[in-house]
Design an enzyme around this catalytic site. Structure first.
Site, PDB file in Angstrom:
ATOM      1  N   HIS A  71       0.818  -1.208   0.000  1.00 17.18           N
ATOM      2  CA  HIS A  71       0.000   0.000   0.000  1.00 17.18           C
ATOM      3  C   HIS A  71       0.856   1.263   0.000  1.00 17.18           C
ATOM      4  O   HIS A  71       0.518   2.253  -0.648  1.00 17.18           O
ATOM      5  CB  HIS A  71      -0.920  -0.010   1.222  1.00 17.18           C
ATOM      6  CG  HIS A  71      -1.949   1.068   1.231  1.00 17.18           C
ATOM      7  ND1 HIS A  71      -3.060   1.066   0.400  1.00 17.18           N
ATOM      8  CD2 HIS A  71      -2.053   2.193   1.966  1.00 17.18           C
ATOM      9  CE1 HIS A  71      -3.784   2.136   0.631  1.00 17.18           C
ATOM     10  NE2 HIS A  71      -3.197   2.847   1.577  1.00 17.18           N
TER      11      HIS A  71
ATOM     12  N   TYR B 111       4.485   0.501  -2.994  1.00 14.00           N
ATOM     13  CA  TYR B 111       4.261   0.202  -4.420  1.00 14.00           C
ATOM     14  C   TYR B 111       5.341  -0.750  -4.942  1.00 14.00           C
ATOM     15  O   TYR B 111       5.805  -0.624  -6.069  1.00 14.00           O
ATOM     16  CB  TYR B 111       4.236   1.495  -5.246  1.00 14.00           C
ATOM     17  CG  TYR B 111       3.023   2.370  -5.018  1.00 14.00           C
ATOM     18  CD1 TYR B 111       2.086   2.582  -6.007  1.00 14.00           C
ATOM     19  CD2 TYR B 111       2.813   2.972  -3.782  1.00 14.00           C
ATOM     20  CE1 TYR B 111       0.962   3.375  -5.787  1.00 14.00           C
ATOM     21  CE2 TYR B 111       1.706   3.748  -3.541  1.00 14.00           C
ATOM     22  CZ  TYR B 111       0.778   3.954  -4.554  1.00 14.00           C
ATOM     23  OH  TYR B 111      -0.339   4.722  -4.320  1.00 14.00           O
TER      24      TYR B 111
ATOM     25  N   HIS C  79     -10.191   3.005  -1.044  1.00 16.10           N
ATOM     26  CA  HIS C  79     -10.408   2.601   0.345  1.00 16.10           C
ATOM     27  C   HIS C  79     -11.223   1.317   0.320  1.00 16.10           C
ATOM     28  O   HIS C  79     -12.244   1.172   0.991  1.00 16.10           O
ATOM     29  CB  HIS C  79     -11.105   3.707   1.141  1.00 16.10           C
ATOM     30  CG  HIS C  79     -10.378   4.053   2.403  1.00 16.10           C
ATOM     31  ND1 HIS C  79     -10.984   4.230   3.603  1.00 16.10           N
ATOM     32  CD2 HIS C  79      -9.046   4.230   2.646  1.00 16.10           C
ATOM     33  CE1 HIS C  79     -10.082   4.527   4.534  1.00 16.10           C
ATOM     34  NE2 HIS C  79      -8.898   4.530   3.970  1.00 16.10           N
TER      35      HIS C  79
ATOM     36  N   GLN D 248      -7.832   9.553  12.227  1.00 14.75           N
ATOM     37  CA  GLN D 248      -8.102  10.515  11.167  1.00 14.75           C
ATOM     38  C   GLN D 248      -7.920  11.971  11.610  1.00 14.75           C
ATOM     39  O   GLN D 248      -7.721  12.258  12.783  1.00 14.75           O
ATOM     40  CB  GLN D 248      -9.540  10.314  10.664  1.00 14.75           C
ATOM     41  CG  GLN D 248      -9.776   8.970  10.009  1.00 14.75           C
ATOM     42  CD  GLN D 248      -9.055   8.840   8.700  1.00 14.75           C
ATOM     43  OE1 GLN D 248      -9.462   9.389   7.680  1.00 14.75           O
ATOM     44  NE2 GLN D 248      -7.953   8.107   8.699  1.00 14.75           N
TER      45      GLN D 248
END
Length: 753
Positions: free
Chosen positions: A48, A51, A94, A317
């Site tokens: 994630h 890469y 997501h 978050q």
């Protein structure tokens, strides 16, 4: 380092390392890593974040152009739209969180992409989403698919509406391969002055590092690692790895960040997204070639007893990492305090290239920055393209057994089919008009946002077609990019740049990597043809559950520019008597169509086995799009619409449904082609076709502007009915209101089951 238990092979495996990767960690460190260091390597070397399976291929994408201000590598790409205005945009997946916890997974996907945009200094003005689910009527998984869809839509609506950004477009697609493998790709676009763009760099030795925004909790720990693995029957136990979002707090964070940026006190800023404090700190240091020292004791926490490992890996978050200019940290703190947000100095930029993490006076991690970023593993994985070999046999309509031979009934069935029917149930839950910039609402070929203080407007759309990419990845990718560009052209916009979200199954399967590589080459070829560089994007691998993977699904987010809002075109018919014409040519392209699935009853697997997709001529596509743009620029056409899913008959019906003031206008279409079956003429999905309407008085001017682009008059706008004749024989005849009812109510009926 703290006194920690020995790291066992089981712990290494739980962190997603292969034995070879862990050996590389030991070689880099020259010793056994601490648990915090192991966690940092784990998330930064995850698929994630690193890469590691895609980097060898992504380098082939075109990323430069005269409008490109910020290419891939930052939080979002930025392009110039003139008069010192720029737009920043990006799309991200997501998918995994949305399977485990649909509401929060989709909601935090929106929150994350919004932060990526305003981290660049841009105020978000539009959001879109590309959603893919399993069939709602599936006997085994239908209820679960329905639950996932409802949860995802609720989450997107909640976050976007509360934050105050209009959700202006997107797509919703259904296919068996997405059962228990939903795709939630979130897009956001913001506007920024060219001289107010910010970057995620930890510059300036001695500059203070500030943690701002929400407090850190245990939600989202190992979210990046979770997003880098396929699922099994224990997937729902991974709910703690899904973040919990607060859109109201993010709105405060946006305003505080923009105010702090305008103050001139910020040297660099980065969203704490995947891998949280870990990724934001090492990526900022890596871009600047500096080191960082962090004291986690100072990090605002909403839970007690959090370890350094947990704080570094938490994906709570609404948090940002800021490098302030030395001596101005109090100014930044005061701005965030005004917005009732935490802002704490937790470290500083230092010489060298190491990340040092302290907690309660103990050095918990000391890692060379580049070893977790640039030196992450990079794999050129094995590829096998044997299953993508195109068959020589041609699809023959006469060999199939349609569910109905009545073309009027076939049109009704297509209009009510899951992938063509109206998605109003979805987009009516979104606030589409907040900020009062929206010029074209969801449901059109592309959405359009006005740029205030100018006459300009920005168009945008999201497009994908997993079927096409599964059958022929390279050709499928070209078809998707072409359709995305065409959709922008249909609203009068010149395509200028692209973001992409590449959704695939496990990269450890050779056929998946072959498809990925072919898709990259197809996207590259098409983007060069349209002069639309890739400025940002995302790769999502391991979209599998119990070993069953999704179709290769590249999602293309195309952005276009309209120089004058008076030249915006919409798809609906405007007045009775207007001439209906088509730019482009119709060929025999029924084999991988919605007609083949809905009316002939072929499954996606059967379409893939058949191995035929439409062939696109990019030179012709450019010619068609250029002709349409010239017509729009000269104010010669009243409507334009892309003929794609469902073919010509569906496209004309959609133009009837979108007619002026919601009044049902009809159409009388007359086609003539002795070489093609009626089904191919009506429902074939030949690319490079745009339906336009115009006043009869403009016909000669239009012919002059169109030049040598294929152009054919096929009918006129009429009153209340839709009819199609082929060589004088009536094939379709129905009232528009009857067709529209079937189209408009189908999704709601499926959801009520």
């Amino acid at each position: 380092m703290t006194n920690e238990p020995k790291i066992t092979p089981e712990i290494v495996a739980q962190h997603g390392f292969t034995p070879e990767e862990y050996e590389k960690v030991l070689e880099i460190m020259g010793r056994e890593p601490s648990m915090t260091e192991l966690g940092i390597f784990s998330v930064m070397w995850s698929e994630h974040c690193s890469y590691k399976s895609s980097r060898v291929h992504l380098g082939r994408l075109p990323t430069t152009g005269e409008r490109v201000i910020v290419p891939p590598g930052e939080n979002a790409g930025v392009v110039d739209i003139g008069d010192d205005w720029c737009v920043a945009f990006k799309v991200e997946s997501h998918n995994h969180p949305s399977f485990i916890e649909p509401f929060q997974g989709a909601a935090t996907g929106v929150g994350g992409i919004l932060r990526d945009v305003f981290t660049m200094g841009a105020r978000p003005v539009a959001a879109m989403n590309s959603l893919r689910f399993g069939p709602l009527n599936d006997e085994k998984n239908g209820r679960r698919n329905t639950s996932i869809l409802k949860g995802c839509v609720d989450g997107i609506a909640h976050y976007g509406n509360c934050f105050g950004v209009p959700t202006v477009g997107g797509e919703v697609v259904f296919d068996e391969s997405y059962s228990l493998n939903p795709l939630v790709n979130a897009f956001a676009l913001g506007i920024v002055r060219k001289d107010q763009i910010f970057f995620g760099k930890a510059e300036g030795i001695g500059n203070p590092v500030l943690y701002v925004g929400a407090k850190t909790g245990r939600d989202g720990i190992h979210g990046a690692t979770m997003a880098s693995a396929e699922f099994d029957e224990e997937a729902l136990e991974k709910r703690p790895t899904v973040q919990v979002g607060d859109p109201f707090l993010e709105k405060l964070l946006l305003e505080a960040c923009l105010e702090a940026m305008r103050s001139g006190a910020i040297a660099g800023i980065q969203d704490m997204g995947a891998a949280g404090l870990t990724s934001s700190s090492v990526e900022m240091a890596s871009r600047a070639g500096t080191g960082l020292e962090l004291d986690l004791t100072l990090v605002p926490q909403r839970e007690t007893g959090m370890t350094a490992y947990e704080m570094m890996l938490s994906e709570s978050q609404e948090r940002m990492l800021i490098v302030a200019k030395s001596g101005r940290e109090k100014q930044v703190v005061d701005i965030f305090k005004k917005w009732d947000l935490d802002a704490v100095v937790i470290g500083k930029v230092v010489e060298g290239h190491h990340l040092r993490v302290y907690h309660n006076g103990v050095l918990e991690a000391e890692i060379p920055v580049d070893t977790v970023t640039d030196a992450a593993p990079k794999y050129n994985r094995p590829m096998d393209g044997s299953k993508f070999k195109i068959q020589n046999s041609k699809f023959k309509i006469e060999d199939q057994k349609p569910k109905t031979k009545d073309q009027t009934e076939a049109l009704k069935m297509l209009l009510a089919s899951p992938n063509i029917c109206s998605k109003r149930w979805v987009y009516q839950q979104y606030d589409t008009m907040v900020r009062t910039n929206t010029a074209i609402l969801p449901g059109a070929d592309a959405a359009v946002i006005r740029v205030k203080e100018t006459r300009r407007a920005i168009s945008m759309c999201l497009d994908g077609n997993g079927k096409f990419a599964a059958i022929n990845p390279r050709m499928g990718a070209k078809l998707i990019v072409a359709e995305s560009a065409r959709n922008n052209v249909c609203v009068g916009a010149k395509p200028i740049a692209v973001t992409n979200c590449l959704n695939f199954a496990s990269p450890e399967k050779p056929e998946v990597m072959r498809a990925f590589s072919e898709v990259i080459d197809g996207i590259s070829e098409a983007c060069r043809a349209f002069e639309t560089p890739i400025i940002s994007g995302n790769v999502s691998f391991y979209n599998e559950t119990d070993g069953k993977g999704i179709l290769p699904t590249p999602t293309i987010g195309m952005v276009g520019l309209i120089e004058d809002t008076r030249k915006i075109i919409t798809q609906g018919f405007k007045k009775e008597g207007d001439i209906i014409a088509i730019l482009g040519e119709t060929k025999d392209d029924l084999a991988a169509s919605e007609y083949a699935q809905t009316i002939l009853g072929l499954t996606t697997d059967e379409l893939i086995e058949n191995g035929i997709v439409p062939e696109i001529d990019l030179d012709l596509e450019v010619k068609v799009q250029t002709a349409c743009l010239k017509l729009a620029d000269n104010l010669l056409i009243n409507s334009a619409h892309d003929a794609s899913d469902g073919g010509l008959a569906v496209a004309v019906a959609e133009q009837c449904f979108s007619s002026l003031n919601n009044q049902a206008n009809g159409a009388e279409i007359e086609l003539s082609n002795s070489d093609l079956a009626a089904e191919s003429l009506l429902f074939g999905e030949t690319p490079s076709r745009i339906i336009v309407t115009f006043s009869a008085e403009n016909l000669e001017k239009i012919k002059e502007v169109v030049g040598d682009c294929p152009f054919e008059i096929i009918g006129k706008v009429s009153a209340e009915n839709l009819s199609f004749k082929i060589n004088g024989e009536e094939k379709i005849s129905a009232s528009v209101s009857e067709l529209e009812t079937a189209w408009k109510t189908s999704l709601e009926k499926q959801l009520e089951r």
